[in-house]
Each structure stands twice: as structure tokens, then as C-alpha cells.
Write a protein that holds these residues in place. Structure first.
Motif, mmCIF file in Angstrom:
data_model
loop_
_atom_site.group_PDB
_atom_site.id
_atom_site.type_symbol
_atom_site.label_atom_id
_atom_site.label_comp_id
_atom_site.label_asym_id
_atom_site.label_seq_id
_atom_site.Cartn_x
_atom_site.Cartn_y
_atom_site.Cartn_z
ATOM 1 N N MET A 1 44.775 3.798 22.519
ATOM 2 C CA MET A 1 45.500 2.559 22.816
ATOM 3 C C MET A 1 45.931 1.856 21.529
ATOM 4 S SD MET A 1 44.167 -0.396 25.386
ATOM 5 C CE MET A 1 43.313 -1.414 24.201
ATOM 6 N N LEU A 2 45.026 1.750 20.570
ATOM 7 C CA LEU A 2 45.373 1.114 19.295
ATOM 8 C C LEU A 2 46.469 1.894 18.572
ATOM 9 C CD1 LEU A 2 42.004 -0.006 17.647
ATOM 10 C CD2 LEU A 2 43.774 -1.443 18.656
ATOM 11 N N ALA A 3 46.355 3.215 18.569
ATOM 12 C CA ALA A 3 47.316 4.060 17.856
ATOM 13 C C ALA A 3 48.726 3.923 18.427
ATOM 14 C CB ALA A 3 46.869 5.516 17.884
ATOM 15 N N SER A 4 48.817 3.639 19.720
ATOM 16 C CA SER A 4 50.138 3.601 20.354
ATOM 17 C C SER A 4 50.732 2.192 20.429
ATOM 18 C CB SER A 4 50.059 4.199 21.755
ATOM 19 O OG SER A 4 49.216 3.422 22.572
ATOM 20 N N ALA A 5 49.967 1.184 20.017
ATOM 21 C CA ALA A 5 50.447 -0.201 20.106
ATOM 22 C C ALA A 5 50.976 -0.674 18.752
ATOM 23 C CB ALA A 5 49.314 -1.107 20.556
ATOM 24 N N LEU A 6 51.951 -1.577 18.803
ATOM 25 C CA LEU A 6 52.383 -2.244 17.577
ATOM 26 C C LEU A 6 51.259 -3.148 17.106
ATOM 27 C CD1 LEU A 6 56.054 -3.276 18.449
ATOM 28 C CD2 LEU A 6 55.315 -1.528 16.832
ATOM 29 N N SER A 7 50.971 -3.113 15.842
ATOM 30 C CA SER A 7 49.878 -3.922 15.313
ATOM 31 C C SER A 7 50.291 -5.386 15.203
ATOM 32 C CB SER A 7 49.469 -3.405 13.938
ATOM 33 O OG SER A 7 50.465 -3.713 12.989
ATOM 34 N N PRO A 8 49.319 -6.295 15.300
ATOM 35 C CA PRO A 8 49.620 -7.700 15.027
ATOM 36 C C PRO A 8 50.212 -7.882 13.623
ATOM 37 C CG PRO A 8 47.507 -7.509 16.121
ATOM 38 C CD PRO A 8 47.951 -6.110 15.786
ATOM 39 N N LYS A 9 49.724 -7.084 12.663
ATOM 40 C CA LYS A 9 50.246 -7.177 11.294
ATOM 41 C C LYS A 9 51.740 -6.858 11.267
ATOM 42 C CE LYS A 9 49.523 -5.276 6.680
ATOM 43 N NZ LYS A 9 48.712 -4.338 5.874
ATOM 44 N N SER A 10 52.154 -5.814 11.979
ATOM 45 C CA SER A 10 53.561 -5.416 11.977
ATOM 46 C C SER A 10 54.452 -6.467 12.637
ATOM 47 C CB SER A 10 53.751 -4.069 12.669
ATOM 48 O OG SER A 10 53.560 -4.190 14.073
ATOM 49 N N LYS A 11 53.859 -7.305 13.484
ATOM 50 C CA LYS A 11 54.605 -8.376 14.155
ATOM 51 C C LYS A 11 54.513 -9.699 13.403
ATOM 52 C CE LYS A 11 53.614 -6.643 18.809
ATOM 53 N NZ LYS A 11 53.001 -7.032 20.096
ATOM 54 N N ASN A 12 53.825 -9.693 12.250
ATOM 55 C CA ASN A 12 53.565 -10.930 11.507
ATOM 56 C C ASN A 12 52.834 -11.965 12.356
ATOM 57 O OD1 ASN A 12 54.327 -10.449 8.892
ATOM 58 N ND2 ASN A 12 56.460 -11.045 9.242
ATOM 59 N N ALA A 13 51.978 -11.490 13.256
ATOM 60 C CA ALA A 13 51.207 -12.393 14.116
ATOM 61 C C ALA A 13 50.172 -13.124 13.273
ATOM 62 C CB ALA A 13 50.523 -11.596 15.221
ATOM 63 N N PRO A 14 49.852 -14.352 13.647
ATOM 64 C CA PRO A 14 48.814 -15.073 12.915
ATOM 65 C C PRO A 14 47.491 -14.308 12.976
ATOM 66 C CG PRO A 14 49.970 -16.549 14.402
ATOM 67 C CD PRO A 14 50.434 -15.154 14.723
ATOM 68 N N ARG A 15 46.728 -14.407 11.905
ATOM 69 C CA ARG A 15 45.426 -13.740 11.849
ATOM 70 C C ARG A 15 44.339 -14.798 11.963
ATOM 71 N NH1 ARG A 15 43.708 -8.985 7.616
ATOM 72 N NH2 ARG A 15 41.677 -8.560 8.557
ATOM 73 N N LEU A 16 43.484 -14.622 12.946
ATOM 74 C CA LEU A 16 42.358 -15.516 13.127
ATOM 75 C C LEU A 16 41.122 -14.641 13.279
ATOM 76 C CD1 LEU A 16 41.979 -18.617 15.275
ATOM 77 C CD2 LEU A 16 40.391 -16.754 15.653
ATOM 78 N N GLN A 17 40.102 -14.919 12.491
ATOM 79 C CA GLN A 17 38.857 -14.159 12.590
ATOM 80 C C GLN A 17 37.723 -15.060 12.146
ATOM 81 O OE1 GLN A 17 40.288 -11.091 9.936
ATOM 82 N NE2 GLN A 17 38.837 -11.725 8.357
ATOM 83 N N GLU A 18 36.625 -14.968 12.867
ATOM 84 C CA GLU A 18 35.503 -15.846 12.579
ATOM 85 C C GLU A 18 34.222 -15.181 13.056
ATOM 86 O OE1 GLU A 18 34.272 -20.427 13.817
ATOM 87 O OE2 GLU A 18 35.985 -19.482 14.771
ATOM 88 N N ILE A 19 33.220 -15.176 12.211
ATOM 89 C CA ILE A 19 31.896 -14.703 12.613
ATOM 90 C C ILE A 19 31.149 -15.905 13.167
ATOM 91 C CG2 ILE A 19 29.705 -13.741 11.843
ATOM 92 C CD1 ILE A 19 31.273 -12.223 9.656
ATOM 93 N N LEU A 20 30.736 -15.816 14.425
ATOM 94 C CA LEU A 20 30.043 -16.919 15.080
ATOM 95 C C LEU A 20 28.528 -16.764 15.018
ATOM 96 C CD1 LEU A 20 32.343 -17.070 18.228
ATOM 97 C CD2 LEU A 20 32.466 -18.502 16.182
ATOM 98 N N LEU A 21 28.047 -15.501 14.958
ATOM 99 C CA LEU A 21 26.612 -15.261 14.961
ATOM 100 C C LEU A 21 26.336 -13.860 14.450
ATOM 101 C CD1 LEU A 21 23.774 -16.170 16.845
ATOM 102 C CD2 LEU A 21 24.525 -14.029 17.822
ATOM 103 N N ILE A 22 25.290 -13.737 13.679
ATOM 104 C CA ILE A 22 24.751 -12.433 13.289
ATOM 105 C C ILE A 22 23.276 -12.459 13.669
ATOM 106 C CG2 ILE A 22 24.102 -10.923 11.368
ATOM 107 C CD1 ILE A 22 27.060 -10.788 11.734
ATOM 108 N N ASP A 23 22.841 -11.461 14.406
ATOM 109 C CA ASP A 23 21.447 -11.361 14.812
ATOM 110 C C ASP A 23 20.951 -9.966 14.457
ATOM 111 O OD1 ASP A 23 18.952 -11.486 15.995
ATOM 112 O OD2 ASP A 23 19.707 -11.744 18.027
ATOM 113 N N LEU A 24 20.066 -9.898 13.483
ATOM 114 C CA LEU A 24 19.493 -8.621 13.058
ATOM 115 C C LEU A 24 18.207 -8.372 13.833
ATOM 116 C CD1 LEU A 24 20.096 -9.081 9.283
ATOM 117 C CD2 LEU A 24 20.906 -7.144 10.593
ATOM 118 N N ALA A 25 18.199 -7.351 14.658
ATOM 119 C CA ALA A 25 16.986 -6.972 15.377
ATOM 120 C C ALA A 25 16.072 -6.163 14.476
ATOM 121 C CB ALA A 25 17.340 -6.175 16.628
ATOM 122 N N SER A 26 16.675 -5.372 13.600
ATOM 123 C CA SER A 26 15.926 -4.539 12.659
ATOM 124 C C SER A 26 16.882 -4.124 11.553
ATOM 125 C CB SER A 26 15.364 -3.295 13.367
ATOM 126 O OG SER A 26 16.407 -2.381 13.667
#
Length: 131
Positions: free
Chosen positions: A58-83
Motif C-alpha cells: 500500500m505504501l509503495a503504491s501511494a503518493l507520499s505526503p512528501k511528494s505532495k508537500n503535505a505538512p509534516r506533523l509528528q510527536e512522541i506522546l509516550l515511551i514505555d520500556l517493558a524491558s
């Protein structure tokens, strides 16, 4: 957990996930997802279950957000290390017109953090930019 693992490699793995979601560069896919990973989440009121190989296609066949100049939003909300070999990351990421909250189950396999399960939720839909 009694030991204090180095969190930097896990944060780098999350960054690889964010980059893959933005540029759809499937040559990096195997550095993000384990070959047995599955994805689960609701889209349009229906539970979707995707084996990782279908998601890669699915990813390989779709136009990327980068190629569309789409805004980039990314945020880490939580990291939980079990081990030192298992962790959970809760992230917010925008992929084109959809903003997701993802729960990413990570396992350290052959010393590399890989996603073994992804549970996604569409948090927001953006309107297409008018031209």
C-alpha cells in the motif's frame, strides 16, 4: 524493570517510522517493521487488519505526503520500556490529510528495534488545500 537501557536506539527507531510515514521510501521498510507485524485500527467505522506485507504494498503504491508537500506533523506522546527488548511508543503523526494516534509495539530483534504491532486511530481529518 531493574536495568536502565539506552533509550536513544528506540527513539531513532521511532524517527525511522516517522520518516517512512512521510516519504513512503519502502527501501527502508524492513528497518521499521518486523516481517510478522500486523496493523489494526478503525477506518470509516470498520476494523481494518493489515498484515505488514499488504501495508508495504500500500505504501509503495501511494503518493507520499512528501511528494505532495503535505505538512509534516509528528510527536512522541509516550515511551514505555517493558524491558531492554520490549517497548511501547504512543505517537501522533499526520499522513497527508489524516492525523493518527498510533500505538507502536516494539521488540529489539537482532539488536534493532522493530515494530511488531501497530494499532492506529484516526484522530483528525484535514480538508484538502484549495488550489
Amino acid at each position: 524493570m531493574t536495568e536502565s537501557p539506552n533509550i536513544a536506539p528506540l527513539l531513532e527507531a521511532v524517527e525511522r517510522y516517522f520518516t517512512l510515514m512521510y516519504d513512503n521510501d519502502v527501501s527502508q521498510f524492513d528497518r521499521v517493521f518486523a516481517p510478522t507485524a500486523q496493523l489494526h485500527g478503525f477506518r470509516d467505522g470498520e476494523l481494518r487488519i493489515l498484515p505488514v506485507r499488504d501495508y508495504r504494498t500500500m505504501l509503495a503504491s501511494a503518493l507520499s505526503p512528501k511528494s505532495k508537500n503535505a505538512p509534516r506533523l509528528q510527536e512522541i506522546l509516550l515511551i514505555d520500556l517493558a524491558s531492554s527488548a520490549q517497548a511501547l511508543a504512543k505517537v501522533r503523526v499526520r499522513i497527508d490529510l489524516l492525523q493518527y494516534v498510533d500505538y507502536l509495539a516494539y521488540h529489539r530483534i537482532h539488536d534493532v528495534w522493530l515494530i511488531t504491532a501497530k494499532s492506529f486511530h484516526v484522530e483528525r481529518r484535514y480538508e484538502p488545500a484549495s488550489t
